[in-house]
Design a protein around this motif. Sequence first.
Motif, PDB file in Angstrom:
ATOM      1  N   GLN A   1      -0.065  10.172  -0.073  1.00 35.99           N
ATOM      2  CA  GLN A   1      -1.693   9.262  -0.196  1.00 35.99           C
ATOM      3  C   GLN A   1      -2.001   8.834   0.959  1.00 35.99           C
ATOM      4  O   GLN A   1      -2.903   7.717   1.086  1.00 35.99           O
ATOM      5  N   GLY A   2      -1.996   9.382   2.001  1.00 34.53           N
ATOM      6  CA  GLY A   2      -2.072   9.270   3.178  1.00 34.53           C
ATOM      7  C   GLY A   2      -1.401   8.129   4.180  1.00 34.53           C
ATOM      8  O   GLY A   2      -2.565   7.037   4.371  1.00 34.53           O
ATOM      9  N   ALA A   3      -0.604   7.528   3.514  1.00 37.84           N
ATOM     10  CA  ALA A   3       0.009   5.959   3.415  1.00 37.84           C
ATOM     11  C   ALA A   3       0.544   5.539   4.887  1.00 37.84           C
ATOM     12  O   ALA A   3       1.482   4.698   5.564  1.00 37.84           O
ATOM     13  N   THR A   4       1.486   7.069   5.234  1.00 35.71           N
ATOM     14  CA  THR A   4       2.415   7.760   6.957  1.00 35.71           C
ATOM     15  C   THR A   4       2.029   6.557   7.275  1.00 35.71           C
ATOM     16  O   THR A   4       2.597   5.811   8.421  1.00 35.71           O
ATOM     17  N   ARG A   5       0.697   6.617   8.710  1.00 37.74           N
ATOM     18  CA  ARG A   5       0.587   5.922   9.491  1.00 37.74           C
ATOM     19  C   ARG A   5       0.358   4.577   9.219  1.00 37.74           C
ATOM     20  O   ARG A   5       0.673   3.941  10.472  1.00 37.74           O
ATOM     21  N   SER A   6       0.084   3.797   8.136  1.00 38.86           N
ATOM     22  CA  SER A   6       0.043   2.407   8.192  1.00 38.86           C
ATOM     23  C   SER A   6       1.261   2.274   7.765  1.00 38.86           C
ATOM     24  O   SER A   6       1.632   0.989   7.252  1.00 38.86           O
ATOM     25  N   LEU A   7       2.304   2.910   7.742  1.00 41.11           N
ATOM     26  CA  LEU A   7       3.830   2.321   7.190  1.00 41.11           C
ATOM     27  C   LEU A   7       4.356   0.650   8.010  1.00 41.11           C
ATOM     28  O   LEU A   7       3.765   0.668   9.481  1.00 41.11           O
ATOM     29  N   SER A   8       4.301  -0.126   7.410  1.00 41.95           N
ATOM     30  CA  SER A   8       4.335  -1.420   7.612  1.00 41.95           C
ATOM     31  C   SER A   8       5.873  -1.983   8.223  1.00 41.95           C
ATOM     32  O   SER A   8       6.964  -0.872   7.439  1.00 41.95           O
ATOM     33  N   THR A   9       6.440  -2.492   9.279  1.00 38.66           N
ATOM     34  CA  THR A   9       7.914  -2.496   9.531  1.00 38.66           C
ATOM     35  C   THR A   9       8.259  -4.047   7.670  1.00 38.66           C
ATOM     36  O   THR A   9       8.847  -3.921   7.596  1.00 38.66           O
ATOM     37  N   LYS A  10       7.031  -4.609   7.437  1.00 39.21           N
ATOM     38  CA  LYS A  10       6.803  -5.168   6.322  1.00 39.21           C
ATOM     39  C   LYS A  10       7.952  -4.474   5.125  1.00 39.21           C
ATOM     40  O   LYS A  10       8.165  -4.660   4.559  1.00 39.21           O
ATOM     41  N   THR A  11       6.934  -3.574   4.967  1.00 41.29           N
ATOM     42  CA  THR A  11       7.861  -2.993   3.807  1.00 41.29           C
ATOM     43  C   THR A  11       9.157  -2.292   3.908  1.00 41.29           C
ATOM     44  O   THR A  11       9.407  -1.949   2.789  1.00 41.29           O
TER      45      THR A  11
ATOM     46  N   LEU B   1      14.640  -2.128   2.763  1.00 35.09           N
ATOM     47  CA  LEU B   1      15.742  -1.935   2.160  1.00 35.09           C
ATOM     48  C   LEU B   1      16.411  -3.228   2.168  1.00 35.09           C
ATOM     49  O   LEU B   1      17.519  -3.061   1.729  1.00 35.09           O
ATOM     50  N   ALA B   2      15.906  -4.485   2.294  1.00 30.72           N
ATOM     51  CA  ALA B   2      16.575  -5.246   1.766  1.00 30.72           C
ATOM     52  C   ALA B   2      16.504  -4.991  -0.203  1.00 30.72           C
ATOM     53  O   ALA B   2      17.484  -5.937  -0.396  1.00 30.72           O
ATOM     54  N   SER B   3      15.809  -4.994  -0.447  1.00 27.68           N
ATOM     55  CA  SER B   3      15.917  -4.590  -2.004  1.00 27.68           C
ATOM     56  C   SER B   3      17.319  -3.758  -1.985  1.00 27.68           C
ATOM     57  O   SER B   3      18.053  -4.106  -2.938  1.00 27.68           O
TER      58      SER B   3
ATOM     59  N   ARG C   1       1.219  -1.149   0.249  1.00 33.58           N
ATOM     60  CA  ARG C   1      -0.080  -0.089   0.048  1.00 33.58           C
ATOM     61  C   ARG C   1       0.607   1.242   0.285  1.00 33.58           C
ATOM     62  O   ARG C   1       0.297   2.260  -1.059  1.00 33.58           O
ATOM     63  N   ASN C   2       1.655   1.250   0.712  1.00 31.38           N
ATOM     64  CA  ASN C   2       2.975   2.281   1.432  1.00 31.38           C
ATOM     65  C   ASN C   2       4.369   2.107   0.046  1.00 31.38           C
ATOM     66  O   ASN C   2       5.590   2.206   0.380  1.00 31.38           O
ATOM     67  N   PHE C   3       3.923   1.760  -0.692  1.00 32.78           N
ATOM     68  CA  PHE C   3       4.722   2.122  -2.183  1.00 32.78           C
ATOM     69  C   PHE C   3       5.821   2.847  -1.886  1.00 32.78           C
ATOM     70  O   PHE C   3       7.161   2.811  -2.568  1.00 32.78           O
ATOM     71  N   ALA C   4       5.395   4.355  -1.562  1.00 26.26           N
ATOM     72  CA  ALA C   4       6.613   5.302  -2.508  1.00 26.26           C
ATOM     73  C   ALA C   4       7.813   4.887  -1.514  1.00 26.26           C
ATOM     74  O   ALA C   4       8.903   5.369  -1.831  1.00 26.26           O
ATOM     75  N   ILE C   5       7.359   5.009  -0.198  1.00 24.57           N
ATOM     76  CA  ILE C   5       8.049   4.909   0.602  1.00 24.57           C
ATOM     77  C   ILE C   5       9.663   3.722   1.121  1.00 24.57           C
ATOM     78  O   ILE C   5      10.416   3.917   1.126  1.00 24.57           O
ATOM     79  N   GLY C   6       8.494   2.920   0.507  1.00 19.99           N
ATOM     80  CA  GLY C   6       8.819   1.345   0.201  1.00 19.99           C
ATOM     81  C   GLY C   6      10.244   1.394  -1.076  1.00 19.99           C
ATOM     82  O   GLY C   6      11.643   0.954  -1.171  1.00 19.99           O
ATOM     83  N   ALA C   7       9.611   1.831  -1.573  1.00 14.04           N
ATOM     84  CA  ALA C   7      10.811   2.534  -2.825  1.00 14.04           C
ATOM     85  C   ALA C   7      11.662   3.632  -2.808  1.00 14.04           C
ATOM     86  O   ALA C   7      13.329   2.938  -3.270  1.00 14.04           O
ATOM     87  N   GLY C   8      11.534   3.817  -1.908  1.00  7.19           N
ATOM     88  CA  GLY C   8      12.284   5.129  -1.594  1.00  7.19           C
ATOM     89  C   GLY C   8      13.496   4.217  -0.600  1.00  7.19           C
ATOM     90  O   GLY C   8      14.920   4.572  -0.847  1.00  7.19           O
TER      91      GLY C   8
END
Length: 309
Positions: A159-169, A174-176, A105-112
């Motif tokens: 995108q309103g995704a900051t609050r839902s940022l998950s440990t998984k993402t 970081l692994a990527s 859901r929070n692709f933007a910060i994960g891609a960052g």
Amino acid sequence: MSWVLFTLGAVFLQTGRNALQSKLSDKVDTLGVTLSRFLFAPPIALAYLLLLSYLSQPSFDSHANVQPAWLELPQFSLSFVLVVILAALLQIAATSFMVMLFKQRNFAIGAGLAKSEALVAGILGTLFFGSYLSVIGWLGIVLGGVAVFVLSAGKSVQQGATRSLSTKTLCIGLASGACFALTSLFVREASHLLALPLKQAAAWVLLWVVSIQAAGLSLYIFIRKPNILKQMLANVHTVLVISTVSCLGSVCWFTAMALQHVAYVKTLGQIEVLLTLLLAHFWLNDKVSKREIIGLLLIGVAATMVMWA
């Protein structure tokens, strides 16, 4: 400065490939989308290698009873083979993590976070691969990392995704980034293990890497998840385009990394974020926020710093 041109070419090609892979991920399993990057790449890589080798050799006397030099195979040491195998496996892992990010859901910060590869490459390259980076280069790398986080956090807020940022993402991102950084460092190391001009050495490394990836991942999917092959067959035209664009992009990346330190190449490559935002603004009519303008300016400064480091 030819590494700059190769990096810019890689950025444009990678932007297109990522868009195509993101679209394909709606129809094909993660492993299938990962394989689409490599499946048809070996013959393209071979054609590029033969053309480059032919053009790089002096004129050949067809009347002489001697094999032309461009047809001769270089010596592949055990160290070279082990390094390219590691590079191939790590790139598969990195690509799989990136495809998994497409589904978050929070692709933007994960891609960052995945873009942290430049900083990771700088640290690991200095510690384990004998890289030496200037002070200006280090400042550019850190500044580029800050810029990417500013941009990704800003998009996440929109995108309103900051609050839902998950440990998984966070972990996937970081692994990527870590796997991409190690892949690049091993690619550069392998290129320097061959007694060839660096552009030809990079072409050989590319052929080895994509061949290992295409054969190994295809065999695994055929044995364990044959249904994925049916999904790919139903989207074969998209898979072919992804393989072609990806291989051409890898030609640019591998050559740039053979010619210059990985951290510099990856920092300059962060202008991909700038390109993506410009496309979103002018093509999709998305508004550009003040945060994004700041991030873009920081990327521009970081890119300038590593180009002249």
